[in-house]
Design an enzyme around this catalytic site. Sequence first.
Site, PDB file in Angstrom:
ATOM      1  N   GLY B  12       0.852  -1.194   0.000  1.00  0.00           N
ATOM      2  CA  GLY B  12       0.000   0.000   0.000  1.00  0.00           C
ATOM      3  C   GLY B  12       0.885   1.241   0.000  1.00  0.00           C
ATOM      4  O   GLY B  12       2.098   1.148  -0.238  1.00  0.00           O
ATOM      5  N   LYS B  38      -0.066  -9.457  -1.467  1.00  0.00           N
ATOM      6  CA  LYS B  38      -1.089 -10.394  -1.921  1.00  0.00           C
ATOM      7  C   LYS B  38      -1.232 -10.386  -3.442  1.00  0.00           C
ATOM      8  O   LYS B  38      -1.429 -11.418  -4.059  1.00  0.00           O
ATOM      9  CB  LYS B  38      -2.403  -9.910  -1.299  1.00  0.00           C
ATOM     10  CG  LYS B  38      -3.472 -10.911  -1.148  1.00  0.00           C
ATOM     11  CD  LYS B  38      -4.612 -10.264  -0.352  1.00  0.00           C
ATOM     12  CE  LYS B  38      -5.708 -11.235  -0.050  1.00  0.00           C
ATOM     13  NZ  LYS B  38      -6.619 -10.681   0.984  1.00  0.00           N
ATOM     14  N   VAL B  81      -0.032 -12.630   3.819  1.00  0.00           N
ATOM     15  CA  VAL B  81       0.490 -12.743   5.180  1.00  0.00           C
ATOM     16  C   VAL B  81      -0.588 -13.338   6.074  1.00  0.00           C
ATOM     17  O   VAL B  81      -1.739 -12.890   6.056  1.00  0.00           O
ATOM     18  CB  VAL B  81       0.922 -11.362   5.718  1.00  0.00           C
ATOM     19  CG1 VAL B  81       1.375 -11.465   7.163  1.00  0.00           C
ATOM     20  CG2 VAL B  81       2.020 -10.774   4.840  1.00  0.00           C
ATOM     21  N   GLU B 170     -17.110  11.054  -0.534  1.00  0.00           N
ATOM     22  CA  GLU B 170     -16.533  10.955  -1.874  1.00  0.00           C
ATOM     23  C   GLU B 170     -17.279   9.920  -2.718  1.00  0.00           C
ATOM     24  O   GLU B 170     -17.496  10.112  -3.909  1.00  0.00           O
ATOM     25  CB  GLU B 170     -15.036  10.604  -1.796  1.00  0.00           C
ATOM     26  CG  GLU B 170     -14.204  11.740  -1.203  1.00  0.00           C
ATOM     27  CD  GLU B 170     -12.712  11.648  -1.559  1.00  0.00           C
ATOM     28  OE1 GLU B 170     -12.107  12.699  -1.833  1.00  0.00           O
ATOM     29  OE2 GLU B 170     -12.174  10.532  -1.554  1.00  0.00           O
ATOM     30  N   ALA B 317      -3.312   8.686   3.173  1.00  0.00           N
ATOM     31  CA  ALA B 317      -2.240   8.327   2.241  1.00  0.00           C
ATOM     32  C   ALA B 317      -1.049   9.266   2.439  1.00  0.00           C
ATOM     33  O   ALA B 317       0.106   8.841   2.432  1.00  0.00           O
ATOM     34  CB  ALA B 317      -2.758   8.427   0.809  1.00  0.00           C
TER      35      ALA B 317
END
Lengths: 406, 406
Positions: B12, B38, B81, B170, B317
Amino acid sequence: MNKPSIVVLGAGYGGIMTTIKLQKIIGDNEADITLVNKHDYHYQTTWLHENAAGTLHHDRTRIPIKDVVDFNRVNFVQDTVESIDPDNKKVVLEDGELTYDYLVIGLGFESATFGIEGLKEHAFSINNINSARLIRDHIEYNFAQYNNEEGDRQDLVTIVVGGAGFTGIEFVGEVVNRVPELCQEYDVDPSKVRVINVEAGPTALAGFDEELVEYAMNRLEEKGVEFRLGTMLKKCTEDGIIVEKDDEQEEIKTKNIVWAAGVRGNSIVEESGFEVSRGRVPVRDDLRTPDYDDVFVAGDCAVLFNKETDKPYPPTAQIAMQMADTIGHNLKQLINGGEEFESFTPDIKGTVASLGHTDAIGVVFDDKKLYGRSASIMKKVIDNRYLVKLGGVGLLLKKGKLDMYR
Amino acid sequence: MNKPSIVVLGAGYGGIMTTIKLQKIIGDNEADITLVNKHDYHYQTTWLHENAAGTLHHDRTRIPIKDVVDFNRVNFVQDTVESIDPDNKKVVLEDGELTYDYLVIGLGFESATFGIEGLKEHAFSINNINSARLIRDHIEYNFAQYNNEEGDRQDLVTIVVGGAGFTGIEFVGEVVNRVPELCQEYDVDPSKVRVINVEAGPTALAGFDEELVEYAMNRLEEKGVEFRLGTMLKKCTEDGIIVEKDDEQEEIKTKNIVWAAGVRGNSIVEESGFEVSRGRVPVRDDLRTPDYDDVFVAGDCAVLFNKETDKPYPPTAQIAMQMADTIGHNLKQLINGGEEFESFTPDIKGTVASLGHTDAIGVVFDDKKLYGRSASIMKKVIDNRYLVKLGGVGLLLKKGKLDMYR
């Protein structure tokens, strides 16, 4: 002076071509023409399998009625037919009633489920724009779910098609071409996807030339279609289907069942008291019902026997359109008290079945066999010819299949 | 001579930016770097609401890891994981195990369901590419069903969004822009469609400037969004939701429930025995866990408190990317036995919330308010800046939002 009223029910191939013929040959002062249809559009039933597979957008398949029917000449009623009362010359609609002097029934087909358990609840049929679009979205949704579910849920990406007749074969041809796109869009490993065709009869495309059928099956198998011939669909469930062959039953797990194994005439016709066989009216040679001199039947609600073979003609778009011509002519005779009734004789120019994209098989001019690209081009030529007949060159340019190599 | 091994879990914002920083500042002979993820792609979590609404294709949102990470420098392991064993310096994967000398946990968020009955079963969350795409297809499928069902099944075209925080707002902004397209594609009367936002708190976008919030709500209401503020989501069922306001309960019938009201850190972190608060590790100033000197946490699995306000920084982010810088620096110190550890201090340059297409609200440079087009352009500038940071101008040209007027 009262003008007689002609009411046409349904804007499928039979109904809309009858209406267009009538608006050409019947004068404004000769009769009132009314067209009744559920939607404000006509659609090409023969393209619906492409919409259902997602290889052609449904807007390409439908044509606004106002683009091909002259609303100054024809009274258009957007409504759903509920029943017909031929003794009182009345049609009951969802939102009203209509009376007529002359009636043309062109209410099309519906799926025949042959009493198979769970079929109505769990299978989809390629019947109209709404149902074809739903099949496209149903398959896409199941592909979208695949990566959101625990374990290897192959049933989500297994597509079972019941019936290897015209529609069943044309649909598997499209859907198997669509699979690579679906795999890319939804990140699904192509080796997980199955497309299975189940057919009770011993062969696909029964009645078609054997060499062509073999070609078709080979081509589809190369692309990954699994055929299960001589196999009965016994039951549909939430989880899949049960099939039977040689007294052995097997479960195939799938969330995508498309039933393309049989059609019958619209049940409104039977429920309204007309004499029918599998929902179709055995019309007279002039295309009127056996019992009513003022009621014509066009397209899939009519059944006609080929006198040479004693078999019924297949319910095709080609025949429905030819019927419209005869009905138009005979209606004009009736209105004007004429007696030169035409007998209907189908003129079968050819039959072409698409195998997806640029592949097809066909027989034209009685015995000429076509394979692959040439058959596929022939199919598009036939489709384009229809568009010209329906709405002229303008419609051809808008909706035609003009790229012969795709 | 054994090189130390650094393992980064998750690609990410936090994980991938840490990896990119490491491949720049750590020499080939200083350490081995392994990235575990993943999927073979990174995605922009901040764009997922657009994929879910169907206004932006998910392929625009994801970036192949090989396009931005140098596989000659970084060992990429595509695996999931399952758990971390920090005492034995081990990571258990679905298909194997890894040992590490230094670990960076960037496993991201998951939805917090707050124990609401039926939420897990009946609501969708905007968590990743798979779930966002599923929401798009779920809504489309329900629209496709509308014209295939008897009666006026408005529940099929009612979209309920739980939560009026950033993601909730959003998403409704995008989805309400998408509604006219959906209505056209599926022949649904726009007056049948409802977009409802349910928020337990007294206001949308809690903590945001009041004037901006008012602007946002007015704009979204003009477009047809119904806000239910101060309203608790009590229960989700097969048929819809039960909400409660002022002790009165109401049922809203819907087949489309999107839950955007809360996130927590990935539960693997908690289950692996790390100290957490709402699934997030309260990291030290240098971004290591309280108990392990060799484990860093980046992004949504970490929680940091703003010392001035004593409130946690939001899991954004922007902060995740800034953490990557600090982690990279501190890891280099650790490897080389240096002691110049950096303390992490977020530098919040601005916050912009999209309201769909060319509309947005935002605060930049501490107190400058932006509305409408200028906020929307600012949002795209921020997104583009990230792409340049991640993969240079090449990536910007491939994935950037370069048309500022759309």
